[in-house]
Design a protein around this motif. Structure first.
Motif, short mmCIF file in Angstrom:
data_model
loop_
_atom_site.label_atom_id
_atom_site.label_comp_id
_atom_site.label_asym_id
_atom_site.label_seq_id
_atom_site.Cartn_x
_atom_site.Cartn_y
_atom_site.Cartn_z
N ASP A 13 0.85 -1.20 0.00
CA ASP A 13 0.00 0.00 0.00
C ASP A 13 0.88 1.24 0.00
O ASP A 13 1.27 1.76 1.06
N ARG A 15 1.20 5.17 -1.49
CA ARG A 15 0.34 6.23 -2.00
C ARG A 15 1.13 7.53 -2.15
O ARG A 15 2.07 7.78 -1.40
N GLU A 17 0.23 11.35 -1.68
CA GLU A 17 -0.80 12.20 -1.10
C GLU A 17 -0.22 13.56 -0.76
O GLU A 17 0.99 13.70 -0.56
N THR A 321 -0.04 8.46 -7.36
CA THR A 321 0.31 7.15 -6.81
C THR A 321 0.87 6.23 -7.89
O THR A 321 1.86 5.52 -7.66
#
Length: 348
Positions: A13, A15, A17, A321
């Motif tokens: 996971d 990402r 951001e 991402t």
């Protein structure tokens, strides 16, 4: 997205951001990051949610191999001025109050923090973002002859430089490097720059072997055990961090030679050909991060004493991402990449 940051949440996971505008303490400067090199530890956090004993327990901005430009100097007047091009020494040494360690070797402090590390809770946030606040003491000015892309290699180059110096001197000696990933390439380059008479690298893949050959090293297929055992190298640097690599390192060393254990092996018991190391009187040297060599390494990169030709294989701009995941997937494939840089847009 005003300040995109590359954040690991858990295994698989990753990402990008908006991490917001950094708020510096008085002894911190704001740095507009130009480039960040993807390290093996970053890949471990992405793939496994942990790097060794450092386990993700909260979201963490990755990254500790970075270069950039100071956009806001530290309010307390320390560190470089606005507009200064810099690279970053990511270590903050700490003792744990009970374990002795040599104070002149800060890399051995037992409770240290490192940018982009989950060892402590809260985690030490990293520097893979467009703008970050960093302690002014971590920032090192760049010579005019050192570009920001190459400067992003300063931290891994310092790791390699430190490993080579663990044996004292390599001048006039033969050196073998087991594993020609980014750290192995930089260790070979450092050995060449420090006067090694002959440098050989080994790797499973043709591409990293070709990179080393372009810099004047010799190269062997890591599966050619007979050829490796005939190297009789005065100094062997094990940079693969694998059990076969450790066996090859002992095999490649000359009698009475030095073996530097640079690649981080798995925790716990690891099989090793210790009988050979003992009967051939090999000297085994651990090597972990680096100490006070950082400024010296920056100068060596600037002068070309560490030749990094071919080490940077890919540069990927990061805004979404998908950009970060693509870059990490490339970096994880040693057959087609060496050092992968993330570009955050502050190059000048």
């Amino acid at each position: 997205m005003t300040n995109p940051g590359v954040i690991a949440y858990s295994a698989g996971d990753l990402r990008v951001e908006d991490i917001g505008t950094p708020t510096p303490r008085r002894d911190e400067a704001i740095v507009d990051i130009a480039y960040g090199g993807v390290c093996g530890s970053d890949l471990h956090y992405w793939r496994h949610g942990a790097a060794g004993a450092s386990v993700l327990r909260e979201p963490m901005v990755l990254g500790h191999e970075v270069s950039g430009v100071v956009s806001v100097a530290a309010a307390d007047g320390t560190g470089p001025a606005e507009g200064t091009r810099v690279t970053v020494h990511p270590l903050t040494p700490h003792g744990d109050g009970r374990t002795p360690w040599p104070s002149h070797r800060p890399n051995l402090a037992p409770a240290s923090s490192y940018l982009g590390s989950a060892l402590h809770l809260p985690h030490t946030q990293g520097a893979f973002a467009a703008r970050v606040a960093l302690p002014a003491r971590m920032l090192f000015d760049l010579p005019d002859t050192l570009d920001l892309r190459t400067a992003a290699l300063a931290e891994p180059a310092a790791v390699a430089w430190h490993a080579v110096h663990r044996v004292g001197t390599v001048a006039g000696r033969s050196v073998a490097v087991i594993g020609a990933g980014p750290i192995g390439q930089l260790a070979a380059a450092a050995a060449q720059g420090l006067g090694a008479a002959h440098v050989t690298v080994t790797d499973l893949h043709p591409a990293p072997r070709e990179i080393a050959v372009r810099r004047g090293a010799h190269a062997l297929d890591a599966r050619d055990a007979d050829a490796i055992s005939q190297l009789h190298a005065d100094v062997v640097i094990e940079s693969s961090g694998t059990v076969p690599g450790l066996e090859a390192a002992v095999s490649a060393a000359a009698r009475g030679g030095d073996v530097v254990l640079l690649g981080l092996q798995a925790a716990g018991q690891v099989p090793a050909p210790m009988a050979s190391a003992i009967t051939r009187e090999l000297s085994l040297h651990g090597s972990f991060r680096f100490g006070d060599e950082f400024g010296e390494v920056i100068d060596a990169l600037a002068s070309g004493a560490i030749d990094v030709t071919g080490v940077i294989s890919h540069v990927r701009a990061v805004q979404r991402t998908d950009d970060a995941v693509d870059a990490f997937e490339i970096a994880a494939d040693a057959s087609r990449s060496c050092k992968v840089l993330l570009a955050f847009g502050a190059d000048r």
